[in-house]
Write an enzyme that holds these catalytic residues in place. Structure first.
Site, mmCIF file in Angstrom:
data_model
loop_
_atom_site.group_PDB
_atom_site.id
_atom_site.type_symbol
_atom_site.label_atom_id
_atom_site.label_comp_id
_atom_site.label_asym_id
_atom_site.label_seq_id
_atom_site.Cartn_x
_atom_site.Cartn_y
_atom_site.Cartn_z
ATOM 1 N N ASP A 79 77.193 83.498 17.936
ATOM 2 C CA ASP A 79 76.394 82.333 17.514
ATOM 3 C C ASP A 79 76.552 81.198 18.532
ATOM 4 O O ASP A 79 77.676 80.749 18.783
ATOM 5 C CB ASP A 79 76.874 81.883 16.119
ATOM 6 N N HIS A 111 65.661 85.379 12.410
ATOM 7 C CA HIS A 111 66.123 83.991 12.573
ATOM 8 C C HIS A 111 65.797 83.436 13.953
ATOM 9 O O HIS A 111 65.334 82.303 14.073
ATOM 10 C CB HIS A 111 67.632 83.944 12.299
HETATM 11 C C1 HEM Z 1 74.628 79.700 8.275
HETATM 12 C C2 HEM Z 1 73.477 79.452 8.850
HETATM 13 C C3 HEM Z 1 73.095 79.969 10.199
HETATM 14 C C4 HEM Z 1 73.510 81.082 10.855
HETATM 15 C C5 HEM Z 1 74.495 82.133 10.391
HETATM 16 C C6 HEM Z 1 72.830 81.101 12.135
HETATM 17 C C7 HEM Z 1 73.000 82.074 13.095
HETATM 18 C C8 HEM Z 1 72.345 82.098 14.302
HETATM 19 C C9 HEM Z 1 72.486 83.131 15.283
HETATM 20 C C10 HEM Z 1 73.382 84.337 15.168
HETATM 21 C C11 HEM Z 1 71.673 82.829 16.319
HETATM 22 C C12 HEM Z 1 71.452 83.665 17.590
HETATM 23 C C13 HEM Z 1 72.359 83.287 18.707
HETATM 24 C C14 HEM Z 1 72.113 81.924 19.276
HETATM 25 O O1 HEM Z 1 71.169 81.701 20.037
HETATM 26 O O2 HEM Z 1 72.898 81.041 18.928
HETATM 27 C C15 HEM Z 1 71.030 81.582 15.998
HETATM 28 C C16 HEM Z 1 70.111 80.934 16.799
HETATM 29 C C17 HEM Z 1 69.537 79.737 16.494
HETATM 30 N N1 HEM Z 1 69.669 79.033 15.329
HETATM 31 FE FE1 HEM Z 1 70.794 79.544 13.745
HETATM 32 N N2 HEM Z 1 72.026 80.000 12.210
HETATM 33 C C18 HEM Z 1 72.154 79.290 11.055
HETATM 34 C C19 HEM Z 1 71.516 78.116 10.726
HETATM 35 C C20 HEM Z 1 70.645 77.448 11.540
HETATM 36 C C21 HEM Z 1 70.006 76.200 11.208
HETATM 37 C C22 HEM Z 1 70.180 75.428 9.895
HETATM 38 C C23 HEM Z 1 69.258 75.850 12.272
HETATM 39 C C24 HEM Z 1 68.392 74.628 12.484
HETATM 40 C C25 HEM Z 1 67.678 74.037 11.541
HETATM 41 C C26 HEM Z 1 69.410 76.887 13.265
HETATM 42 C C27 HEM Z 1 68.809 76.902 14.494
HETATM 43 C C28 HEM Z 1 68.951 77.874 15.438
HETATM 44 C C29 HEM Z 1 68.305 77.839 16.736
HETATM 45 C C30 HEM Z 1 67.427 76.719 17.272
HETATM 46 C C31 HEM Z 1 68.677 79.014 17.397
HETATM 47 C C32 HEM Z 1 68.251 79.449 18.802
HETATM 48 C C33 HEM Z 1 66.937 80.190 18.715
HETATM 49 C C34 HEM Z 1 66.480 80.614 20.110
HETATM 50 O O3 HEM Z 1 65.933 79.775 20.815
HETATM 51 O O4 HEM Z 1 66.702 81.777 20.479
HETATM 52 N N3 HEM Z 1 70.252 77.837 12.785
HETATM 53 N N4 HEM Z 1 71.452 81.164 14.772
#
Ligand code: HEM
Length: 404
Positions: A218, A312
């Site tokens: 993450d 996601h």
């Molecule tokens: C417990 C809740 C969440 C989990 C487990 C989670 C997990 C992840 C994972 C595994 C990734 C892919 C790896 C990375 O690029 O970091 C990711 C990407 C991302 N997450 Fe989350 N996330 C959560 C909540 C959120 C929330 C609340 C937001 C914003 C409102 C968010 C925004 C993003 C964004 C912007 C990316 C990058 C997308 C990209 O450009 O590839 N995430 N998240």
């Protein structure tokens, strides 16, 4: 104790030089390989408190975090609030070089080095009304809209003042919290408090982006400091007292871990759009790695999208949200059991951005409706804080606002 002998600590500190930021790259984004992790004695690592930006935003997420929100006591005026920020800043500066923070703290961190301690201060929207500063409240601090599925507990949300304490040692972090809490006596009362954790430096042979409690890598696609538009995405241009500051959106997001862990790995991977083992995007084929760019248009051999419509990373990507971007710097929490026996565990989500209206808000609006992962998540508390720029030597955080 977790500390190191005083003699060697002094020697290393002396050698490092006051104010040297150690390990100030990597971490919140992917590919972290910081000086902090390669040091044999991480307890000596330090991050400068004074400077143009507050610590705890771009530095690697430390092993431990304490978040605490405070409300000003009734009748507290600008002078006393300014005095508190002055005292807090001075204590944070001392503790960031491994010196005692002052009264309080109960000797919890005696013998320990600074352990990359950062202390970050933020201002909530109600502070401006209470201090007669409503005309200086930045438009970007407007209350966030309600999002579908939110069930935010007011007692664990918002607050006039926010303190984020990060350190690679839990005792050092808790000590700093105790010191700051004592300094607040008579001025501000604790409103809520949360503890979180991330990977400990040295825990892996191959330093890489950390994992959350769902087991996913993450932080990979975070904006990176070397990106030309990094500062424009993360740091505010104004108003005057906020130039170089940032806006922190916080969310306590509980994970339905028992349900999640009952899914087969390939199902978990489809919901995120990345491989669990190494974080590689599902659009990249078997040879892809964590850093392989995501291709949202790629198709699988059966003609379906390689990254599912509700994955996601598709729903959250800047390309799906008119370029909206933020720097995520979350920590895990694991706080015992709920009444039904399930774990009270998840993510202390933090996102720093120049303006939440061009960062968190549009992305969360879309995630709340279309993110496959959201079926396994519960947003339970939230807050928005203006995080002012850092203070110069001799100054304190928020001084241009509180004395301006
Ligand atoms: C417990 C809740 C969440 C989990 C487990 C989670 C997990 C992840 C994972 C595994 C990734 C892919 C790896 C990375 O690029 O970091 C990711 C990407 C991302 N997450 Fe989350 N996330 C959560 C909540 C959120 C929330 C609340 C937001 C914003 C409102 C968010 C925004 C993003 C964004 C912007 C990316 C990058 C997308 C990209 O450009 O590839 N995430 N998240």
């Amino acid at each position: 104790m977790t500390g190191i002998p005083a003699v060697s600590r002094r020697a290393v500190l002396g050698g490092a030089g006051a104010g040297l930021a150690v390990g100030a790259v990597g971490g919140a984004w992917g590919g972290r390989a910081s000086a902090r992790e390669s040091k044999p004695l991480p307890g000596t690592a330090r991050v400068a408190f004074h400077g143009p930006r507050q610590g705890g935003i771009v530095e690697p997420a430390q092993a431990r975090v304490e978040w605490a929100a405070f409300d000003l006591l009734p009748g507290t005026g600008r002078d006393r609030a300014a005095g508190l920020l002055r005292d807090w800043s001075a204590a944070a500066a001392r503790m960031s070089v491994g010196e005692p923070g002052g009264d309080g703290g109960g000797g919890i961190a005696l013998d320990a080095g600074p352990n990359s301690l950062t202390v970050t201060f933020g201002f909530g929207t109600a502070l401006f009304d209470k201090l007669g500063l409503a005309d200086r409240r930045p438009p970007a601090l407007a209350a966030l809209p309600a999002f579908p599925g939110d069930a935010l507990d007011p007692a664990r949300s918002d607050g006039d003042l926010w303190v984020q304490i990060g350190a690679d040692d839990a005792l050092v972090a808790v000590h700093a919290l105790r010191v700051l809490r004592r300094l607040a006596a008579g001025v501000a009362a604790p409103r809520w408090q949360m503890s979180g954790f991330a990977r400990t430096p040295g825990a892996t042979a191959r330093p890489t982006t950390g994992r959350n409690l769902m087991g996913q890598v993450d932080g990979t696609n975070n904006p990176r400091p070397q990106d030309p538009d990094f500062a424009a995405k993360v740091f505010a241009a104004g108003p005057d007292w906020m130039a170089g500051g940032s806006y922190a959106v916080l969310r306590r997001i509980r994970m339905l871990l028992d349900d999640w862990e009952s899914l087969p790995t390939d199902r978990q991977e489809r919901l995120v759009g990345r491989r669990k083992s190494d974080g590689a995007p599902l659009s990249g084929g078997p040879d892809a790695g964590e850093r392989t760019p995501v291709d949202l248009a790629a198709t699988a051999p059966d003609g379906t999208l390689a990254i599912a419509p509700d994955a996601h990373v598709r729903v959250a990507a800047p390309d799906s949200n008119g370029g909206a971007a933020m720097l995520r710097r979350g920590f895990s929490f694991h706080d015992g059991l709920l009444a039904d026996g399930s774990p009270d565990a998840g993510l202390l989500f933090a996102a720093f951005q120049a303006d939440p209206a061009r960062g968190f808000v549009p992305v969360q609006q879309r995630l709340a409706r279309g993110d496959g992962l959201s079926r396994f998540l519960r947003h339970e508390a939230g807050a928005l804080f203006a995080v002012p720029p850092g203070a110069p030597e001799g100054g304190y955080v928020g001084q241009p606002l509180l004395e301006g």
